[in-house]
Write an enzyme that holds these catalytic residues in place. Sequence first.
Site, PDB file in Angstrom:
ATOM      1  N   TYR A 168       0.831  -1.210   0.000  1.00 46.33           N
ATOM      2  CA  TYR A 168       0.000   0.000   0.000  1.00 46.33           C
ATOM      3  C   TYR A 168       0.866   1.262   0.000  1.00 46.33           C
ATOM      4  O   TYR A 168       0.685   2.148  -0.837  1.00 46.33           O
ATOM      5  CB  TYR A 168      -0.907  -0.008   1.218  1.00 46.33           C
ATOM      6  CG  TYR A 168      -1.884   1.145   1.283  1.00 46.33           C
ATOM      7  CD1 TYR A 168      -2.958   1.223   0.398  1.00 46.33           C
ATOM      8  CD2 TYR A 168      -1.746   2.149   2.241  1.00 46.33           C
ATOM      9  CE1 TYR A 168      -3.862   2.276   0.461  1.00 46.33           C
ATOM     10  CE2 TYR A 168      -2.648   3.202   2.312  1.00 46.33           C
ATOM     11  CZ  TYR A 168      -3.699   3.267   1.424  1.00 46.33           C
ATOM     12  OH  TYR A 168      -4.583   4.309   1.494  1.00 46.33           O
ATOM     13  N   ASP A 169       1.831   1.322   0.929  1.00 46.31           N
ATOM     14  CA  ASP A 169       2.677   2.512   1.037  1.00 46.31           C
ATOM     15  C   ASP A 169       3.414   2.791  -0.273  1.00 46.31           C
ATOM     16  O   ASP A 169       3.349   3.898  -0.831  1.00 46.31           O
ATOM     17  CB  ASP A 169       3.712   2.335   2.157  1.00 46.31           C
ATOM     18  CG  ASP A 169       3.079   2.105   3.513  1.00 46.31           C
ATOM     19  OD1 ASP A 169       1.841   2.103   3.606  1.00 46.31           O
ATOM     20  OD2 ASP A 169       3.831   1.922   4.484  1.00 46.31           O
ATOM     21  N   GLU A 170       4.134   1.781  -0.762  1.00 42.43           N
ATOM     22  CA  GLU A 170       4.903   1.962  -1.992  1.00 42.43           C
ATOM     23  C   GLU A 170       3.991   2.015  -3.215  1.00 42.43           C
ATOM     24  O   GLU A 170       4.304   2.672  -4.208  1.00 42.43           O
ATOM     25  CB  GLU A 170       5.940   0.846  -2.148  1.00 42.43           C
ATOM     26  CG  GLU A 170       7.023   0.845  -1.074  1.00 42.43           C
ATOM     27  CD  GLU A 170       8.031   1.992  -1.234  1.00 42.43           C
ATOM     28  OE1 GLU A 170       7.689   3.039  -1.836  1.00 42.43           O
ATOM     29  OE2 GLU A 170       9.152   1.845  -0.744  1.00 42.43           O
ATOM     30  N   ARG A 211      -9.410  -0.634  11.703  1.00 40.92           N
ATOM     31  CA  ARG A 211      -8.953   0.687  12.128  1.00 40.92           C
ATOM     32  C   ARG A 211      -9.388   0.942  13.568  1.00 40.92           C
ATOM     33  O   ARG A 211     -10.377   0.414  14.039  1.00 40.92           O
ATOM     34  CB  ARG A 211      -9.515   1.767  11.201  1.00 40.92           C
ATOM     35  CG  ARG A 211      -9.135   1.562   9.745  1.00 40.92           C
ATOM     36  CD  ARG A 211      -9.603   2.716   8.904  1.00 40.92           C
ATOM     37  NE  ARG A 211     -10.050   2.279   7.598  1.00 40.92           N
ATOM     38  CZ  ARG A 211     -10.157   3.073   6.537  1.00 40.92           C
ATOM     39  NH1 ARG A 211      -9.854   4.337   6.636  1.00 40.92           N
ATOM     40  NH2 ARG A 211     -10.587   2.598   5.384  1.00 40.92           N
ATOM     41  N   ARG A 240       1.497  10.726  13.876  1.00 44.73           N
ATOM     42  CA  ARG A 240       0.888  11.102  12.594  1.00 44.73           C
ATOM     43  C   ARG A 240       0.089  12.390  12.783  1.00 44.73           C
ATOM     44  O   ARG A 240      -0.854  12.440  13.557  1.00 44.73           O
ATOM     45  CB  ARG A 240      -0.010   9.963  12.106  1.00 44.73           C
ATOM     46  CG  ARG A 240      -0.631  10.145  10.744  1.00 44.73           C
ATOM     47  CD  ARG A 240       0.388  10.238   9.632  1.00 44.73           C
ATOM     48  NE  ARG A 240       1.294   9.117   9.501  1.00 44.73           N
ATOM     49  CZ  ARG A 240       0.976   7.936   8.976  1.00 44.73           C
ATOM     50  NH1 ARG A 240      -0.250   7.672   8.603  1.00 44.73           N
ATOM     51  NH2 ARG A 240       1.882   7.001   8.847  1.00 44.73           N
ATOM     52  N   GLY A 247      -0.690   2.510  23.422  1.00 44.50           N
ATOM     53  CA  GLY A 247      -1.706   3.550  23.407  1.00 44.50           C
ATOM     54  C   GLY A 247      -1.157   4.960  23.363  1.00 44.50           C
ATOM     55  O   GLY A 247      -1.921   5.922  23.267  1.00 44.50           O
ATOM     56  N   ASN A 263     -12.825  -0.331  15.337  1.00 41.66           N
ATOM     57  CA  ASN A 263     -12.598  -1.332  16.377  1.00 41.66           C
ATOM     58  C   ASN A 263     -13.152  -0.866  17.719  1.00 41.66           C
ATOM     59  O   ASN A 263     -13.897  -1.588  18.395  1.00 41.66           O
ATOM     60  CB  ASN A 263     -11.096  -1.615  16.537  1.00 41.66           C
ATOM     61  CG  ASN A 263     -10.571  -2.596  15.514  1.00 41.66           C
ATOM     62  OD1 ASN A 263     -11.320  -3.158  14.729  1.00 41.66           O
ATOM     63  ND2 ASN A 263      -9.263  -2.796  15.514  1.00 41.66           N
ATOM     64  N   GLN A 300       0.934   6.050  20.978  1.00 39.87           N
ATOM     65  CA  GLN A 300       1.115   6.498  19.603  1.00 39.87           C
ATOM     66  C   GLN A 300      -0.039   7.437  19.227  1.00 39.87           C
ATOM     67  O   GLN A 300      -1.136   7.328  19.760  1.00 39.87           O
ATOM     68  CB  GLN A 300       1.212   5.322  18.625  1.00 39.87           C
ATOM     69  CG  GLN A 300      -0.028   4.479  18.487  1.00 39.87           C
ATOM     70  CD  GLN A 300      -0.076   3.319  19.458  1.00 39.87           C
ATOM     71  OE1 GLN A 300       0.348   3.432  20.599  1.00 39.87           O
ATOM     72  NE2 GLN A 300      -0.627   2.185  19.007  1.00 39.87           N
TER      73      GLN A 300
END
Length: 348
Positions: free
Chosen positions: A154-156, A195, A286, A216, A199, A218
């Site tokens: 997905y990222d690349e 996600r 993020r 928790g 969840n 992050q």
Amino acid sequence: MSKMRRKIAVVAGGAGFLGSHLCDALLSENVDVISVDNFRTGRARNLAHLQREPRFELIEADVIDALPACLGRLQIDAVFNLACAASPPHYQTDPEHTLLTCVLGTRNLLRLAEASRARFVLASTSEIYGDPEIHPQVETYWGNVNPTGPRACYDEGKRAAETLTFDYARMGRVDVRVARIFNTYGPRMRADDGRIVSNAITQALAHNPITVYGDGTQTRSFCYAEDLVDGLVRLGACETPLDGPINLGNPAELTIATLVGQVIALTGSRSSTVFCPLPLDDPRRRRPSIARANELLGWSPRIPLSTGLKSTIAWFASEQQHTPVVNAHVSKLPTSLHAAGDGLSMNS
């Protein structure tokens, strides 16, 4: 004077969580919409309310394959590419298909836009930045991505999609816009997408332990779907030539533990929290810089997290009580989509 016709937009991935909201937003702007979806992760019931809408059409197709010939006979004004699973459990189920969707699917949709002289809008991702070493993330940051890890498909894939999109732009073949989308939530999320928002809400509503990966601490920045789609529509309508991507997301950063606490409080749940190992390459922080979006699009999120969570919780609660089965309607394009007319205008 010739009779003016409505604009036509193709939304690849239109049956998905964000894609379906984008279809709604474009229709509200008086744009005719053709949704293309393979239903791997998209759901027909996300579009069930549009079944009787004469300005909407749903085509079941995979953008990896040759696109339906009927699309090539239309005068299309905009192509929005949201055609890719966006949650790790879904895109890791078939990593080859994920990568090919990003590369071959983007190429096929770019060729459609080129043939129609349509504007092309790529829904890219904050995953471009990987586990970022710069905070908050600005569009000029090249990222910190593991090219061989389990998220790389997905990222690349999205990084390659951006490369291809901007190559088409540099060659003067297509007028392009690229959105790097940060964490988004809202109604029509799938309960099984893995996600944290889906969840936490589904587990809280069931009074089951809420699964948190990592300790928790992050962080993420959560943008409500209505706000995010408003940004996509503004980006598609932007007449200013853009030589780079634009971040779309909410700059309000919070820890996962804080989010879970808010969900428990809003649902009145008796759930406890269970901590599991953090998945490989999962980003620790993020947060988007949205200065470019604010300057060029006049866009910033408006809906507070508490308001968005209440709406999302209500939707999940309704889903648990009543889950209708809706079959995809796949038919010939309506005659209204075959008229000729002028260029794109989708002001929000």
